[in-house]
Design an enzyme around this catalytic site. Structure first.
Site, PDB file in Angstrom:
ATOM      1  N   ASP A   1      57.954  60.394  41.684  1.00 37.39           N
ATOM      2  CA  ASP A   1      59.228  60.472  40.997  1.00 37.39           C
ATOM      3  C   ASP A   1      59.318  59.193  40.152  1.00 37.39           C
ATOM      4  OD1 ASP A   1      61.853  61.289  40.332  1.00 37.39           O
ATOM      5  OD2 ASP A   1      62.681  60.116  41.987  1.00 37.39           O
TER       6      ASP A   1
ATOM      7  N   ASP B   1      62.672  57.459  38.665  1.00 35.05           N
ATOM      8  CA  ASP B   1      63.815  56.621  39.030  1.00 35.05           C
ATOM      9  C   ASP B   1      63.916  56.515  40.550  1.00 35.05           C
ATOM     10  OD1 ASP B   1      64.514  56.405  36.281  1.00 35.05           O
ATOM     11  OD2 ASP B   1      65.526  58.336  36.384  1.00 35.05           O
TER      12      ASP B   1
END
Length: 170
Positions: free
Chosen positions: A10, A12
């Protein structure tokens, strides 16, 4: 030719501190150990693939061009340390968006596994040794739906977390 495993990351909360809708270079702050973690994965012959929900595009907080500029900058910063990301996959969709073409449900928006499946199609991936790491349950759910291991990262040193994960790899 032997298939390579993939580390799906991922963005953020994994590569950068999640400050909500990060899209400007000046707002980007690396997670502790993130650059070293990417370099370790490169050295261990993993495909490093970012899979990120970017609903800020649908919500008209920023544009796809803004996001691409940030991703290009991330790549250039990693390259200064001898590291790289093989590809960035993103979902600009959200049902509460205001940009019509992005205001919809999508199998590419995590927890759906669409981005992971696209990456698996684009790269010849050894799924048995692959994993996803994210900071939300939806990241782990996307991994499980794609039939790979999913790990939750809730802060600390990403390099140490990745070292533990790859040392357990089959």
């Amino acid at each position: 030719m032997q298939r390579k495993p993939a580390a799906f990351l991922d963005r953020d909360g994994i590569l950068n501190v999640d400050k909500s809708y990060v899209h400007k270079i000046e707002d980007f702050e690396w997670i502790n150990g993130a650059i070293k973690a990417v370099k370790l994965l490169n050295e261990m012959n993993y495909h490093v693939l970012v899979v990120t929900n970017q609903s800020g595009i649908a919500r008209d907080y920023y544009t796809e061009d803004d996001m691409h500029k940030l991703h290009n900058w991330i790549q250039s910063e990693l390259q200064k340390h001898g590291a790289h990301i093989d590809a960035f996959y993103y979902s600009p969709y959200h049902v509460d968006g205001v940009i019509p073409k992005f205001t919809k449900e999508s199998d590419c928006r995590k927890p759906q596994p669409g981005m992971l499946f696209k990456a698996m199609k684009d790269f010849d991936i050894d799924t048995k040794k692959s994993f996803m790491i994210g900071d939300k349950d939806t990241d782990v759910q996307a991994a499980e739906a794609a039939k790979i291991k999913g790990y939750l990262f809730q802060g600390g040193d990403l390099h140490q977390k990745i070292q533990k994960i790859v040392s357990k790899s089959p």
